[in-house]
Design a protein around this motif. Structure first.
Motif, PDB file in Angstrom:
ATOM      1  N   ALA A  29       0.646  -1.131   0.136  1.00 24.18           N
ATOM      2  CA  ALA A  29       0.001   0.091  -0.216  1.00 24.18           C
ATOM      3  C   ALA A  29       1.001   1.131  -0.059  1.00 24.18           C
ATOM      4  N   VAL A  30       0.298   2.266  -0.565  1.00 18.48           N
ATOM      5  CA  VAL A  30       0.936   3.714  -0.592  1.00 18.48           C
ATOM      6  C   VAL A  30      -0.232   4.562   0.022  1.00 18.48           C
ATOM      7  N   PHE A  31       0.254   5.277   1.041  1.00 19.22           N
ATOM      8  CA  PHE A  31      -0.530   6.468   1.642  1.00 19.22           C
ATOM      9  C   PHE A  31       0.150   7.989   1.473  1.00 19.22           C
ATOM     10  N   SER A  32      -0.980   9.020   1.276  1.00 21.27           N
ATOM     11  CA  SER A  32      -0.248  10.179   1.082  1.00 21.27           C
ATOM     12  C   SER A  32      -1.377  11.158   1.873  1.00 21.27           C
ATOM     13  N   ASP A  33      -0.740  12.172   2.284  1.00 20.95           N
ATOM     14  CA  ASP A  33      -1.581  13.342   2.819  1.00 20.95           C
ATOM     15  C   ASP A  33      -0.735  14.605   3.041  1.00 20.95           C
ATOM     16  N   PRO A  34      -1.145  15.694   3.268  1.00 21.50           N
ATOM     17  CA  PRO A  34      -0.406  16.969   3.151  1.00 21.50           C
ATOM     18  C   PRO A  34       0.600  16.935   4.336  1.00 21.50           C
ATOM     19  N   VAL A  35       0.481  16.148   5.557  1.00 27.58           N
ATOM     20  CA  VAL A  35       1.389  16.334   6.566  1.00 27.58           C
ATOM     21  C   VAL A  35       2.427  15.356   6.733  1.00 27.58           C
ATOM     22  N   PHE A  36       2.033  14.006   6.374  1.00 30.92           N
ATOM     23  CA  PHE A  36       2.869  12.906   6.447  1.00 30.92           C
ATOM     24  C   PHE A  36       3.759  12.907   4.897  1.00 30.92           C
ATOM     25  N   GLY A  37       3.096  13.445   4.041  1.00 30.56           N
ATOM     26  CA  GLY A  37       3.604  13.166   2.705  1.00 30.56           C
ATOM     27  C   GLY A  37       3.223  11.635   2.194  1.00 30.56           C
TER      28      GLY A  37
END
Length: 158
Positions: A29-37
């Motif tokens: 899996a790949v996750f992204s958000d503005p805080v953790f990248g």
């Protein structure tokens, strides 16, 4: 089926059950958000476990608009909590998109305004400077550093 997985994921988050959240993800899996990248693999579950363990006593979420075609999915969710570093109240509105493989989340993207979040979390300095790349980078660097320290302390294999 995938809408049920999204629902199960957010229900676990509501209970602050980071381990159950981690089980919703595919090993690649790949996750992204503005805080953790961008995070990959076990770091995703570690992030949710860390956030659940450190959640303030006033933490709560609501989720809605869950939809899925079996391959992709989406949801909207909101979080209310006190930011640990400043004690300031946060009400974050997030749009999530998902992609699924083998009945698990293989891609998860959370989108929200980091500038808006910085204004709530940091007060006037966040409102004035939260849009700048340097402040946003510092927020991300601190979040990732905290995650790496958590991973080491908990001896999580990544």
């Amino acid at each position: 089926m995938s809408a049920e997985l999204i629902n199960r994921f957010y229900e676990a988050f509501s209970r602050r059950d980071g381990a159950a959240m981690a089980q919703c993800y595919h090993e690649k899996a790949v996750f992204s958000d503005p805080v953790f990248g961008e995070l990959r693999g076990p770091r995703i579950g570690a992030m949710w476990q860390m956030l659940c363990e450190r959640a303030s006593s006033d933490f709560r979420i609501e989720f809605s608009d869950i939809a899925s075609d079996g391959v992709t999915g989406q949801a909207k969710w909101q979080a209310w909590y006190s930011f640990a570093k400043t004690g300031r109240p946060i009400h974050n509105r997030i749009s999530a998109s998902f992609r699924f493989e083998d009945g698990l989340i293989v891609e998860h993207r959370d989108r929200f305004s980091l500038w808006r979040w910085a204004g709530m979390a940091l007060g006037i300095s966040g409102r004035l400077l939260g849009w700048t790349p340097s402040v946003q980078k510092k927020i991300g660097d601190e979040a990732r550093s905290g995650l790496e320290l958590y991973i080491k302390r908990k001896r999580i294999k990544v």
